[in-house]
Every structure is written in structure tokens, then in C-alpha cells.
Design a protein around this motif. Structure first.
Motif, PDB file in Angstrom:
ATOM      1  N   ILE A  18      -5.776 -35.682   6.187  1.00 53.11           N
ATOM      2  CA  ILE A  18      -5.872 -35.994   4.757  1.00 53.11           C
ATOM      3  C   ILE A  18      -5.630 -37.480   4.534  1.00 53.11           C
ATOM      4  O   ILE A  18      -6.351 -38.139   3.774  1.00 53.11           O
ATOM      5  N   LEU A  19      -4.623 -38.004   5.212  1.00 53.61           N
ATOM      6  CA  LEU A  19      -4.327 -39.439   5.080  1.00 53.61           C
ATOM      7  C   LEU A  19      -5.495 -40.285   5.562  1.00 53.61           C
ATOM      8  O   LEU A  19      -5.831 -41.309   4.957  1.00 53.61           O
ATOM      9  N   LEU A  20      -6.112 -39.850   6.666  1.00 49.43           N
ATOM     10  CA  LEU A  20      -7.249 -40.607   7.184  1.00 49.43           C
ATOM     11  C   LEU A  20      -8.402 -40.605   6.191  1.00 49.43           C
ATOM     12  O   LEU A  20      -9.117 -41.605   6.031  1.00 49.43           O
ATOM     13  N   PHE A  21      -8.605 -39.469   5.498  1.00 46.51           N
ATOM     14  CA  PHE A  21      -9.670 -39.385   4.498  1.00 46.51           C
ATOM     15  C   PHE A  21      -9.419 -40.389   3.374  1.00 46.51           C
ATOM     16  O   PHE A  21     -10.324 -41.143   2.985  1.00 46.51           O
ATOM     17  N   PHE A  22      -8.183 -40.390   2.843  1.00 48.33           N
ATOM     18  CA  PHE A  22      -7.856 -41.334   1.780  1.00 48.33           C
ATOM     19  C   PHE A  22      -7.884 -42.766   2.304  1.00 48.33           C
ATOM     20  O   PHE A  22      -8.273 -43.685   1.586  1.00 48.33           O
ATOM     21  N   ALA A  23      -7.482 -42.928   3.555  1.00 47.16           N
ATOM     22  CA  ALA A  23      -7.456 -44.280   4.117  1.00 47.16           C
ATOM     23  C   ALA A  23      -8.867 -44.858   4.191  1.00 47.16           C
ATOM     24  O   ALA A  23      -9.089 -46.040   3.918  1.00 47.16           O
ATOM     25  N   THR A  24      -9.816 -44.023   4.565  1.00 46.66           N
ATOM     26  CA  THR A  24     -11.204 -44.496   4.648  1.00 46.66           C
ATOM     27  C   THR A  24     -11.679 -45.012   3.302  1.00 46.66           C
ATOM     28  O   THR A  24     -12.331 -46.060   3.194  1.00 46.66           O
ATOM     29  N   PHE A  25     -11.314 -44.276   2.241  1.00 47.90           N
ATOM     30  CA  PHE A  25     -11.708 -44.693   0.891  1.00 47.90           C
ATOM     31  C   PHE A  25     -10.998 -45.976   0.476  1.00 47.90           C
ATOM     32  O   PHE A  25     -11.617 -46.913  -0.034  1.00 47.90           O
ATOM     33  N   LEU A  26      -9.709 -46.037   0.735  1.00 50.89           N
ATOM     34  CA  LEU A  26      -8.924 -47.197   0.313  1.00 50.89           C
ATOM     35  C   LEU A  26      -9.273 -48.439   1.116  1.00 50.89           C
ATOM     36  O   LEU A  26      -9.366 -49.537   0.585  1.00 50.89           O
ATOM     37  N   PHE A  27      -9.434 -48.257   2.434  1.00 53.89           N
ATOM     38  CA  PHE A  27      -9.748 -49.419   3.279  1.00 53.89           C
ATOM     39  C   PHE A  27     -11.101 -50.009   2.920  1.00 53.89           C
ATOM     40  O   PHE A  27     -11.344 -51.198   3.079  1.00 53.89           O
ATOM     41  N   ALA A  28     -11.993 -49.149   2.409  1.00 54.77           N
ATOM     42  CA  ALA A  28     -13.290 -49.655   1.955  1.00 54.77           C
ATOM     43  C   ALA A  28     -13.110 -50.565   0.757  1.00 54.77           C
ATOM     44  O   ALA A  28     -13.952 -51.404   0.467  1.00 54.77           O
ATOM     45  N   ASN A  29     -11.976 -50.375   0.037  1.00 52.94           N
ATOM     46  CA  ASN A  29     -11.663 -51.222  -1.107  1.00 52.94           C
ATOM     47  C   ASN A  29     -10.613 -52.268  -0.754  1.00 52.94           C
ATOM     48  O   ASN A  29      -9.850 -52.712  -1.606  1.00 52.94           O
ATOM     49  N   GLU A  30     -10.574 -52.646   0.541  1.00 50.49           N
ATOM     50  CA  GLU A  30      -9.755 -53.743   1.052  1.00 50.49           C
ATOM     51  C   GLU A  30      -8.256 -53.470   0.977  1.00 50.49           C
ATOM     52  O   GLU A  30      -7.463 -54.391   1.029  1.00 50.49           O
ATOM     53  N   LYS A  31      -7.826 -52.217   0.864  1.00 47.83           N
ATOM     54  CA  LYS A  31      -6.415 -51.882   1.015  1.00 47.83           C
ATOM     55  C   LYS A  31      -6.146 -51.613   2.483  1.00 47.83           C
ATOM     56  O   LYS A  31      -6.927 -50.956   3.161  1.00 47.83           O
ATOM     57  N   LEU A  32      -5.035 -52.171   2.977  1.00 46.60           N
ATOM     58  CA  LEU A  32      -4.724 -52.062   4.399  1.00 46.60           C
ATOM     59  C   LEU A  32      -3.683 -50.982   4.701  1.00 46.60           C
ATOM     60  O   LEU A  32      -3.556 -50.545   5.840  1.00 46.60           O
ATOM     61  N   LEU A  33      -2.936 -50.551   3.702  1.00 48.58           N
ATOM     62  CA  LEU A  33      -1.867 -49.581   3.904  1.00 48.58           C
ATOM     63  C   LEU A  33      -2.068 -48.346   3.034  1.00 48.58           C
ATOM     64  O   LEU A  33      -2.543 -48.434   1.899  1.00 48.58           O
ATOM     65  N   ILE A  34      -1.685 -47.209   3.601  1.00 52.72           N
ATOM     66  CA  ILE A  34      -1.593 -45.983   2.831  1.00 52.72           C
ATOM     67  C   ILE A  34      -0.412 -45.193   3.390  1.00 52.72           C
ATOM     68  O   ILE A  34      -0.161 -45.200   4.596  1.00 52.72           O
ATOM     69  N   ALA A  35       0.340 -44.528   2.518  1.00 50.48           N
ATOM     70  CA  ALA A  35       1.525 -43.780   2.963  1.00 50.48           C
ATOM     71  C   ALA A  35       1.740 -42.579   2.056  1.00 50.48           C
ATOM     72  O   ALA A  35       1.377 -42.595   0.877  1.00 50.48           O
ATOM     73  N   LYS A  36       2.333 -41.526   2.638  1.00 51.98           N
ATOM     74  CA  LYS A  36       2.582 -40.320   1.857  1.00 51.98           C
ATOM     75  C   LYS A  36       3.762 -39.560   2.459  1.00 51.98           C
ATOM     76  O   LYS A  36       3.880 -39.425   3.681  1.00 51.98           O
ATOM     77  N   PHE A  37       4.643 -39.058   1.571  1.00 55.22           N
ATOM     78  CA  PHE A  37       5.734 -38.191   2.014  1.00 55.22           C
ATOM     79  C   PHE A  37       5.146 -36.826   2.350  1.00 55.22           C
ATOM     80  O   PHE A  37       4.376 -36.256   1.565  1.00 55.22           O
ATOM     81  N   SER A  38       5.518 -36.292   3.510  1.00 52.62           N
ATOM     82  CA  SER A  38       4.906 -35.047   3.969  1.00 52.62           C
ATOM     83  C   SER A  38       5.724 -33.809   3.626  1.00 52.62           C
ATOM     84  O   SER A  38       5.241 -32.690   3.816  1.00 52.62           O
ATOM     85  N   ASP A  39       6.946 -33.977   3.160  1.00 52.14           N
ATOM     86  CA  ASP A  39       7.802 -32.799   2.978  1.00 52.14           C
ATOM     87  C   ASP A  39       8.603 -32.848   1.680  1.00 52.14           C
ATOM     88  O   ASP A  39       9.738 -32.365   1.637  1.00 52.14           O
ATOM     89  N   LEU A  40       8.034 -33.379   0.646  1.00 49.65           N
ATOM     90  CA  LEU A  40       8.744 -33.445  -0.631  1.00 49.65           C
ATOM     91  C   LEU A  40       8.954 -32.053  -1.229  1.00 49.65           C
ATOM     92  O   LEU A  40       8.049 -31.222  -1.242  1.00 49.65           O
ATOM     93  N   LYS A  41      10.136 -31.795  -1.733  1.00 47.33           N
ATOM     94  CA  LYS A  41      10.438 -30.557  -2.433  1.00 47.33           C
ATOM     95  C   LYS A  41      10.274 -30.772  -3.936  1.00 47.33           C
ATOM     96  O   LYS A  41      10.331 -31.910  -4.414  1.00 47.33           O
ATOM     97  N   PRO A  42      10.104 -29.708  -4.705  1.00 53.51           N
ATOM     98  CA  PRO A  42       9.926 -29.877  -6.154  1.00 53.51           C
ATOM     99  C   PRO A  42      11.177 -30.387  -6.859  1.00 53.51           C
ATOM    100  O   PRO A  42      11.090 -30.987  -7.924  1.00 53.51           O
ATOM    101  N   TYR A  43      12.364 -30.152  -6.256  1.00 48.61           N
ATOM    102  CA  TYR A  43      13.595 -30.643  -6.864  1.00 48.61           C
ATOM    103  C   TYR A  43      14.671 -30.850  -5.799  1.00 48.61           C
ATOM    104  O   TYR A  43      14.619 -30.275  -4.701  1.00 48.61           O
ATOM    105  N   TYR A  44      15.647 -31.687  -6.138  1.00 49.62           N
ATOM    106  CA  TYR A  44      16.816 -31.934  -5.291  1.00 49.62           C
ATOM    107  C   TYR A  44      18.047 -31.958  -6.197  1.00 49.62           C
ATOM    108  O   TYR A  44      17.936 -32.209  -7.401  1.00 49.62           O
ATOM    109  N   TYR A  45      19.209 -31.718  -5.607  1.00 52.73           N
ATOM    110  CA  TYR A  45      20.447 -31.721  -6.374  1.00 52.73           C
ATOM    111  C   TYR A  45      21.106 -33.093  -6.345  1.00 52.73           C
ATOM    112  O   TYR A  45      21.070 -33.787  -5.313  1.00 52.73           O
TER     113      TYR A  45
END
Length: 326
Positions: free
Chosen positions: A4-31
Motif C-alpha cells: 500500500i505504501l509503495l502504491f502511494f509512494a509511486t503517486f507522491l514521488f511522481a509529484n516530486e515528494k521523496l518521503l512517505i510514512a504511515k503508522f501500521s498499528d494505530l488503535k482507535p483510542y488510547y488512555y
């Protein structure tokens, strides 16, 4: 996730963005006050130095193992930190992106006896109860939690103190001490378990047994009256051996007289004094896992009573404890 990251990266890099990042294990809430652990995947279109930091000026290690990633850990304090990732080469910034966490924050309304800890598990070990004065005892134990805010442990007892001992992967250990009434033996509190999302009661007793009483001599020194009594007894025993030798003329009594005199001399020899630096940890017993009952707040002159297992037994300010022989 990497596809999924590679898919978004292809789109972003085409628009001259060099970095993409995403949290892989975010929960809906924390205490609130929870120790939050996150995994961040990062893709870069160009080689270079990648740095990760948050708006609390904390930096995090970015590793490269078939792709860049970072494991992030922080205690949640009313808000999530914002993160920034910077790609640079030869001190020149090539790209920078900001990340925010959209999860919700839940607040606890704990019951009476809550110790302040949110964790996946908790363990109490190395429990010691020793005499402090006529009306009070001093209690020690080691508290270890899994993915918990151990540093927030508090029971509201008199003169309670918490000292850091160790941190290993998901586990952190602290030494706890407090002054309690002389008749108190039972201790109970509760913590919030992050797996079950329920308050779990902890209940245990500590008895002032013989082995605990023997530890008191490592905590509180002999008084002058005790020293006077010991000297008097040794003197009486020495005189007794002399009298027996006079009447029975046996060599064994001369040997016992010499031993008694040497004991008197050794017991009354002046103790070696050293200066311990500010921050020195004073242990209850001479081993690494022993409870720390005091951390010196300033350089302190102490008397050295003996040495054992790489530790020095020291006396100072009405206390006796053990410090590492460094």
C-alpha cells in the motif's frame, strides 16, 4: 502494508515528494498516561539520512531492514505528539513531512486504591518489612510492569519514594519504599490492565519474620548503648577466662583470653571513612537486585563497616546500607 505504501509512494514521488510514512498499528483510542507503542513504516525515493523527531524535541531511531522503519514509545500526556521526518544529504534537507495521530484519548475515573499504573501486567517482588522506630516500620519492594507507566506508582503512604532500577524491552522495574504504622502487614491497591481494560486488585502481606529482622541490622546501625553492652560482655568474658586459667592452669584459657582481647580491639577499631558522590544508590543488601532505599542527594562522608560481593557496607546518618565498590 508495504505494498500500500509503495502504491502511494509511486503517486507522491511522481509529484516530486521523496518521503512517505504511515503508522501500521494505530488503535482507535488510547488512555491518558498510557505507554503508547507504535510502528512507523517509511519509504524514501532517494538515499540519504532520515531523522525522526517529535514536537517535544525527542528523537527516535530510524532503522533500515528491507525498508526504513521506527519503533516509537512515549507516555501519553493529555495530547499526542506531532512527528516530523526529515530526509537530508550532506547537511542539505531534501524533504520533510509531518505526521499527526488522530486516535482519541480516553480518561480514567479510577476507584479508591488506584496506584496510578496502566499496564499489561504487574509484579511485586523482593518484599521487605523492617523496623524504623518505635511506632513505624519501613517497607520495600520491587515493582515491575509490562508496557506500564511504572514511574507513576503511588499509594499515598508516608515518605514514599520510587527509584528506577532497570528497563528491558517491554518491562520496567522500580524500587519502592515507604514508612508505615508498626502494625501494618497487609497492602492492597489496584491498577488498570490494558489488555482487559479493567481494574485488577493486588493484595499481599509482609510479615516481620526472623530473616527480615536480621536485615534491620543492615538498615539501622548499633546505638552507643548497644556498643557499651557488647564491650562490657567481652570484658566480663575475658576476665572469666583469666580467672579460670589461674585456677585450672590450662593453655586453652590463655587462647580464649587472647581471642577475647583481639575481639575487643577489632570491635573498637576506628572505621575507614570515604566520600560517596551525589546520586550514589544505597542498597538494602549487597547484590544488584536488592532494593534501593536511598539515593544520596549530595556528596556524603560515610564509614565503611565491611566489604562483600563487590559492595561496601557503609554507615551514615543513623542508617546502614550497601553501595557498589567502584
Amino acid at each position: 502494508m508495504r505494498l500500500i505504501l509503495l502504491f502511494f509512494a509511486t503517486f507522491l514521488f511522481a509529484n516530486e515528494k521523496l518521503l512517505i510514512a504511515k503508522f501500521s498499528d494505530l488503535k482507535p483510542y488510547y488512555y491518558n498516561h498510557q505507554i503508547v507503542k507504535l510502528h512507523l513504516d517509511i519509504i524514501s525515493a532517494k538515499d540519504g539520512k532520515i531523522e525522526l523527531f517529535d514536537d517535544y524535541n525527542r528523537s527516535y531511531e530510524v532503522r533500515d531492514d528491507n525498508g526504513y522503519f521506527a519503533d516509537i514509545s512515549f507516555k501519553l500526556e493529555d495530547r499526542f505528539p506531532s512527528f516530523s521526518i526529515k530526509l537530508s544529504e550532506e547537511n542539505q534537507t531534501l524533504d520533510k513531512i509531518d505526521l499527526k495521530i488522530d486516535s482519541k484519548i480516553k480518561y480514567l475515573y479510577p476507584p479508591k486504591g488506584f496506584c496510578g499504573i496502566l499496564a499489561e501486567g504487574i509484579k511485586i517482588t523482593d518484599m521487605i518489612l523492617a523496623n524504623y522506630d518505635e511506632n513505624s516500620n519501613i517497607v520495600y519492594w520491587t515493582i515491575t510492569t509490562k508496557n506500564g507507566n511504572t514511574e507513576d506508582f503511588k499509594l499515598g503512604l508516608e515518605n514514599e519514594k520510587l527509584y528506577f532500577l532497570d528497563k528491558n524491552n517491554s518491562y520496567s522495574s522500580y524500587s519502592y519504599s515507604a514508612i508505615v504504622p508498626s502494625d501494618k502487614r497487609n497492602f492492597k491497591f489496584n491498577y488498570f490492565n490494558l489488555n482487559t481494560e479493567k481494574y485488577i486488585p493486588i493484595n499481599f502481606s509482609i510479615e516481620l519474620k526472623n530473616e527480615t529482622i536480621s536485615t534491620q541490622t543492615d538498615i539501622k546501625p548499633m546505638t552507643k548503648s548497644n556498643i557499651y553492652i557488647i564491650n562490657t560482655l567481652l570484658g566480663i568474658i575475658t576476665i572469666l577466662w583469666i580467672v579460670l586459667f589461674i585456677y585450672r592452669k590450662k593453655i586453652i584459657y590463655i587462647i580464649l583470653v587472647i581471642i577475647s582481647i583481639l575481639s575487643l580491639v577489632f570491635f573498637n577499631l576506628p572505621k575507614k571513612e570515604i566520600i560517596l558522590k551525589e546520586g550514589t544508590q544505597v542498597h538494602v543488601l549487597p547484590f544488584r537486585q536488592s532494593t534501593i532505599f536511598l539515593v544520596l542527594g549530595m556528596d556524603t562522608k560515610v564509614k565503611v563497616l565491611e566489604e562483600k560481593n563487590g559492595y561496601k557496607k557503609i554507615e551514615f546518618n543513623k542508617y546502614i546500607g550497601w553501595v557498589k565498590d567502584e
